[in-house]
Design an enzyme around this catalytic site. Structure first.
Site: not given
Ligand code: ZN
Length: 160
Positions: A46, A51, A89-90, A131-132, A135
């Site tokens: 995701g 991000q 998380c990226l 989660h997304e 953000h």
């Molecule tokens: Zn994330």
């Protein structure tokens, strides 16, 4: 399509609230496509627009290979149950943490074709979406995790 640079924790961009997408036009579709490429390149499941420094309410998700979701102006309309699992998380590379999430959600979002959709997700899918979605309001999983640890994570952990 192109890869975009992923913003990492510490950058204030990740703490900002994103604005609504007014219309799913070619520009938005281009950003969504770049986001999918960037997410896949980084082995994520995701990726949210902030991000990559794009401050609009949208994210892409691929909880399983080939199952791609484009979520524009998402809205979680109901949640049910509780589920605790490890996530990453990226934007927080090298770390993992255990986070409680709803076990089941209903989420409305506009897709890549500009159609308003409603989805019901459970388990890992629900986790990725929550989660997304966080953000978009400047929330990172590390804010919710009971503990955050480095590298020595379970083998099957995937970064979101
Ligand atoms: Zn994330």
């Amino acid at each position: 399509m192109a890869l975009r640079k992923i913003v990492v924790e510490g950058d204030p961009i990740l703490r900002k609230h994103c604005k609504e997408v007014k219309e799913v036009n070619d520009h938005i579709r281009e950003v969504l496509d770049d986001m999918l490429d960037t997410m896949r390149d980084a082995d994520g499941v995701g990726l949210a627009a902030p991000q990559v420094g794009f401050m609009r309410r949208m994210f892409v998700a691929e909880p399983e290979p080939g199952h791609v979701y484009y979520m524009v102006n998402p809205e979680i309309v109901s949640t049910e149950g509780e589920n605790e699992d490890v996530e990453g998380c990226l934007s927080v590379p090298g770390f993992f943490g255990t986070v409680k999430r709803p076990d089941k959600i209903v989420i409305r979002a506009t897709n890549r074709d500009g159609e308003r959709m409603e989805y019901t997700f459970t388990g890992f899918y629900a986790r990725v979406m929550c989660h997304e979605n966080d953000h978009l309001d400047g929330v990172l999983y590390t804010d919710k995790a009971e503990e955050v640890h480095t590298a020595a994570a379970p083998e099957d952990t995937e970064e979101e």
